[in-house]
Design a protein around this motif. Sequence first.
Motif, mmCIF file in Angstrom:
data_model
loop_
_atom_site.group_PDB
_atom_site.id
_atom_site.type_symbol
_atom_site.label_atom_id
_atom_site.label_comp_id
_atom_site.label_asym_id
_atom_site.label_seq_id
_atom_site.Cartn_x
_atom_site.Cartn_y
_atom_site.Cartn_z
ATOM 1 N N HIS A 32 -62.522 63.248 59.742
ATOM 2 C CA HIS A 32 -62.868 62.059 60.164
ATOM 3 C C HIS A 32 -64.100 63.126 61.599
ATOM 4 N N HIS A 54 -67.045 63.727 63.654
ATOM 5 C CA HIS A 54 -67.268 63.524 64.996
ATOM 6 C C HIS A 54 -68.696 64.558 65.248
ATOM 7 N N SER A 75 -61.531 61.865 72.976
ATOM 8 C CA SER A 75 -61.186 60.220 72.330
ATOM 9 C C SER A 75 -59.936 59.754 72.307
ATOM 10 N N HIS A 130 -58.132 62.636 70.472
ATOM 11 C CA HIS A 130 -58.507 63.659 70.053
ATOM 12 C C HIS A 130 -59.645 64.435 71.415
ATOM 13 N N ASP A 169 -66.067 55.861 66.611
ATOM 14 C CA ASP A 169 -65.484 55.759 65.115
ATOM 15 C C ASP A 169 -66.785 55.281 64.756
HETATM 16 ZN ZN ZN Z 1 -62.449 59.345 66.184
#
Ligand code: ZN
Length: 361
Positions: A111, A115, A148, A151, A316
Amino acid sequence: MLVLGIETSCDETAAAVVDDDGRVLSDVVHSQVTVHAPYGGVVPELASRDHLTNAAPVVRAALDRAGLTLAGIDGIAVTCRPGLMGALLVGVEFAKGLAWASGKPIVGVDHLLGHLFAVYLDRSERIAGVAPVANAVIEPPFVALLASGGHTALYRVDALDAGQVRELGATRDDAAGEAFDKVSKLLGLGYPGGPIIDRLSEQGDADAIDVPLPMPRRDSPEFSFSGIKTSVARWVAEHGVPEDPAVIANLCAAFQRRVVDVLVKKTIFSARRERVSTIVLGGGMAANRELRRRMQDEGATREIRVVVPPLASCTDNAAMIAFSGLLRLRKGENDGDRISASPHTMLPRVTRKGAGRRGPT
Ligand code: ZN
Ligand code: KG4
């Protein structure tokens, strides 16, 4: 090559179709915000169940909007790490089923790489009202700030390849968005907190209230946001939740300014230390108006270009997963049924969570 991306790592069920050039042919995101809002944060078990209900209709909608059926796509990319295990498993098993049934190749995607490479997505012709970004001229190396709800970290990206991405520093505790969500909950403002605090801060005066906020070390790429959140919690314990909207706005402005200060200073510090002239923002916090403004301004004074992708690429989404997967699929890679979910990223971590001796500063 047409790739179907599937993303279920946290609280969005998403599917998208992206072509060889990173053009987004469809991008469907089903948000679970209303499911988790009463709890002020993501409830993992509820997330898994909601993914289970929505995975099939969301994938079907993504194919429909691209004018395709499963037979028309060339490969499948699915987020397999990092994230909530139950949530990841829904997407991974669903995608494996599709790959098996259609005989298409499939790859698991980290993931975070999704990003970091999302800036290369081309949404220019597809999404009305979003100004095109001249992606072709974004050349690595660049420093990326990913901030985010889950993270917050800085990366150096030397090429669009997992092996060419290096974490420079991450948060030791809360993520930046998480701190916004917690402060919002503390002030009874609602969930998710980021957009609410962003809006209220515009009307507030960051200097009006004296909240003693801890000073971060500016010469380290590591973050810590729990102290800032605790300061606001202490202020609220002492004074109570303010009833005056103007005081709430001032509190929001003071908190936001400090978080933005830290993110901007450490990102600029990292870009200079790494001697790169491009900074790319990613993650839901890239929506924050003060962050975008301040980063652009600080970058401009140092001849550093600051690139903020369209918001749909920052939050996302599955288009970024499709694009990251495409980079591997077009080299002929196929993970088949060997994909397994993991709560951890594949990128080597340099920052340890919690207290204790630290990594590089
Ligand atoms: Zn994310
Ligand atoms: O990337 P994202 O959609 O989902 C993940 O967490 O992976 O980011 C959502 C996070 C939430 O914590 C939300 O409060 C924060 O990003 N956020 C913002 C803003 N919009 C969303 N934080 C600050 N300012 C905003 N405008």
